[in-house]
Structure formats: structure tokens, C-alpha cells
Design an enzyme around this catalytic site. Structure first.
Site, PDB file in Angstrom:
ATOM      1  N   ASP A 154      -7.378  -6.593   0.914  1.00 37.06           N
ATOM      2  CA  ASP A 154      -7.186  -7.066   1.988  1.00 37.06           C
ATOM      3  C   ASP A 154      -7.888  -6.685   3.370  1.00 37.06           C
ATOM      4  O   ASP A 154      -8.575  -5.797   2.693  1.00 37.06           O
ATOM      5  CB  ASP A 154      -5.630  -6.315   1.724  1.00 37.06           C
ATOM      6  N   ASP A 205       1.314  -1.236   0.282  1.00 36.20           N
ATOM      7  CA  ASP A 205       0.229  -0.267   0.251  1.00 36.20           C
ATOM      8  C   ASP A 205       0.794   1.296   0.102  1.00 36.20           C
ATOM      9  O   ASP A 205       2.535   1.168  -0.104  1.00 36.20           O
ATOM     10  CB  ASP A 205      -0.672   0.182   1.507  1.00 36.20           C
TER      11      ASP A 205
END
Length: 391
Positions: free
Chosen positions: A286, A105
Site C-alpha cells: 500500500d 492499518d
């Protein structure tokens, strides 16, 4: 279709990033993402390896559970041990001994959660480390540089993610800032490619923002699609808006995304969230939920959630879930798992995290099979009933 994890590049260079849509059943999609480190079967759930570890698990267990890809966290890794150090040690894959694909991320969500310790400007996010108070600037360019130093196969643009509910003006400001940061992130990634610090087997995904405002989501999606990214994420959900609003937002947003690109819903969620999001065209997920709940004794099974702290398990010699692919769920009694959790034994956290990680992978495999066989809707209704205890 099987997953192939190859950490070595052949003489022809890294395999280019790509996505193949293999089939649909309604809006649910069956696909395969290709990276230089192997294939990712979709729909896919990515276990979260925040600080180069999926908490309380060996990566061999994560791999054996069926995960094709894991997620690493830019914010935490930039602070400790440091992206430059990881690069000197051979990159994140070698550092943590994971030879499959890794998605990182951008760090934006963690910076958002710092609240009083950060300031957002056009340049980026200035913040103080939660570890030692040191000052940092996370700009789109620095975020991409960090992700390239880590060697991530899929990287995310820097965005501003705000907690909901929020004032409409704040949601628009964050969406427009994220759109401008997407342009800068793309230029930064292309510069890394030109400098040889990234390769065509890696990809940068854009993040659609806009809260639960359908007009803002459309503006964001249309602008990002025009920039032609290899994949698109829906961000800024599961931040306080509730499942009903989240699903409405997906229904308005996902049809705006290219059919031939992966669709990633960030930070979600419960098994029911995953099923409903796949039904609306999402390919990737996720969430920390499997391991975070595991560390607190809450297990996910095909018959719903089980709180192993409850006294009703103290003398239950039955296994937790005979239908699980995980030995910890099949081969140990509920009484033993209850004992470990109540005693605060480290093994309890490890076993239930393993159980939950395997369940999430089993769930994704079941969805892939149902889509491939054209029975997703029937499977969806039956499984949601089972998971809610109404089956």
C-alpha cells in the site's frame, strides 16, 4: 484468475480467510487471498482510502482500474466520523460503497507521526487529536475494537513504528513492545470473535519490526511466527533508510516468514520498489504515492515519471501513455492535462490520480502475468530499464 466481490454472506456463514500460493518464479510469488468479500490476486497493490475515500477518485474508478482491495485508516476514522458511528451506519464497506475486501492499518504509523502530541507506554499510545485536541488512548485492544467496528476484512496489530535512523536501543525497545502488543492484539481479536463482533472470514496480521538490524528482525519474525497469525507484514521500512537498506532488510526477513501465509510490505512505494520487493517474496503493498503525486501533477507511465507542470507539455497534442488501461492517459492530450494542473483545476488532480492508480494496477497485473509465465526476471530487467528512461 478473476476477482469476485460478494458483499453478502451465504447461509453457511462467511467464507473463511485463506491464502493459496499458485506459483513461484525465483522468489517472486503468484497467489490468491480469499476473504468473505472476494478474492485478492497477489502480488497486489492496495490504493489508500485514508478517510473512507481514495483521494480525488470515485471508488468505481478504483474498482475498474483493477484493484481487488483498498486500505482504510484506523487513526483517521476513529477521530472522524468515529468507528461507532460507522458501525451504526452499517460498517465501512456500506458507508463508502465498496463491496470488496478492506484492510485497515492499526493507527500506529499515524500516532508515530504526531511526535509532540503523543506518549508511548506499555498500555498503548496516548495522543491528542490533530483535529480538535481531544485526548485518546490507542491500546492494542482499542485498535482491534475499532477495526472490528469498521468491519475490516484484514486487520493489523498495533505496533510502534519509529523513524530511521534511530538509536539501536530505541529500535530494540520498539520491536519488543510491538511483539508484546502483537500478543495482546491477537487475544483481543479472538475475544471479538467469541463475542460475535468478528468472524472467520476476517484475519489479523502481525507486523515484523526491528529497523534495519537483521538480528532484531529475526527475533521479531521468529516470535510472531510462533504465535501463528494468518498473515505477516514487514513494517518500519520506507521511513528514511533508503531503498538499498530496505531491500537488504527484506532479504533477511522474508525467508523467515511462513511460505503459506501472505507477506505484506507496509507503506511502499515507488514502482521500482514494488518490482524489487516482489522479487524478494512480497505479496501485498500500500502507498499514498499514486494519488498524492497525482494531486501535484506527477504522472506514472510505462516510460517513467512525467511532471505535467513542465512547459514542454503545453503544446503537446500526444496522449500521456498510449499503453495505459486508463482513458485519462490514452484519450486526453498532454497539453490538456498540463493546462488543468497549471490552472489548479480540480479535474487535473482527479485525472492524474486516476492515471496513477490505473498504472499501479497495470504494473501488478503485468507482474502476475510474468510470474505465471516463468519470465519474471527478464520482465523485471526490461521494465526497470523502461521506467528509469534507459529502455
Amino acid at each position: 484468475m478473476t476477482s469476485s466481490h460478494s458483499s453478502e454472506n451465504n447461509s453457511a456463514g462467511p467464507k473463511p480467510f485463506g491464502f493459496e500460493l499458485l506459483g513461484t518464479d525465483g522468489s517472486a510469488r503468484l497467489g490468491c487471498i480469499s476473504t468473505s468479500r472476494g478474492e485478492i490476486r497477489t502480488p497486489a497493490f492496495m490504493p489508500v482510502g485514508t478517510a473512507a475515500t481514495v483521494k480525488a477518485m470515485y471508488l468505481d474508478q478504483v474498482r475498474d482500474a483493477g484493484a481487488d482491495i483498498i486500505l482504510g485508516n484506523t487513526y483517521h476514522l476513529m477521530l472522524r466520523p468515529g468507528a461507532e458511528r460507522v458501525a451504526r451506519l452499517g460498517g465501512l464497506h456500506k458507508f463508502m460503497r465498496w463491496d470488496g475486501p478492506i484492510l485497515t492499518d492499526s493507527g500506529g504509523f499515524q500516532v508515530m507521526s504526531l511526535a509532540a502530541k503523543r506518549t508511548i507506554t506499555e498500555e498503548g499510545a496516548a495522543f491528542s487529536s490533530h483535529i480538535d485536541g481531544s485526548h485518546h488512548m490507542l491500546s492494542p485492544e482499542r485498535s482491534i475494537e475499532i477495526q472490528c467496528l469498521l468491519g475490516a476484512d484484514i486487520q493489523m496489530q498495533l505496533d510502534e513504528c519509529i523513524e530511521l535512523p534511530a538509536e539501536p536501543a530505541d529500535v530494540r525497545r520498539a520491536m519488543e513492545l510491538s511483539r508484546r502488543w502483537a500478543e495482546r492484539s491477537k487475544r483481543a481479536f479472538e475475544a471479538q470473535l467469541e463475542a460475535g463482533r468478528a468472524h472467520r472470514g476476517q484475519a489479523l496480521f502481525a507486523i515484523v519490526q526491528g529497523g534495519i538490524d537483521e538480528r532484531l528482525r529475526r527475533e521479531s519474525a521468529e516470535a510472531l511466527v510462533a504465535m501463528e497469525f494468518p498473515g505477516y507484514a514487514v513494517g518500519g521500512l520506507a521511513v528514511g533508510e533508503g531503498q538499498e537498506a530496505m531491500l537488504r532488510t527484506l532479504e533477511a526477513t522474508v525467508p523467515l516468514l511462513p511460505v503459506d501465509k501472505p507477506h505484506y510490505l507496509m507503506g511502499v512505494g515507488t514502482p521500482d520498489d514494488l518490482i524489487e520487493a516482489v522479487a524478494r517474496g512480497i505479496d501485498m503493498f500500500d502507498c499514498v504515492m499514486p494519488t498524492r503525486n497525482g494531486r501535484h501533477g506527477l504522472a506514472f507511465t510505462w516510460e517513467g515519471r512525467v511532471n505535467l507542470k513542465n512547459a514542454c507539455h503545453a503544446e503537446d497534442a500526444n496522449p500521456l501513455d498510449v499503453n495505459s488501461s486508463c482513458p485519462a492517459a490514452r484519450d486526453y492530450s498532454r497539453a490538456y492535462l498540463h493546462h488543468l494542473i497549471k490552472s489548479g483545476e480540480m479535474l487535473g488532480s482527479m485525472m492524474v490520480s486516476w492515471i496513477n492508480t490505473a498504472f499501479y494496477q497495470d504494473l501488478m497485473a503485468a507482474m502476475r502475468a510474468a510470474i505465471a509465465e516463468g519470465r519474471f526476471e527478464a520482465w523485471r530487467q526490461e521494465t526497470r530499464a523502461r521506467l528509469s528512461g534507459k529502455g
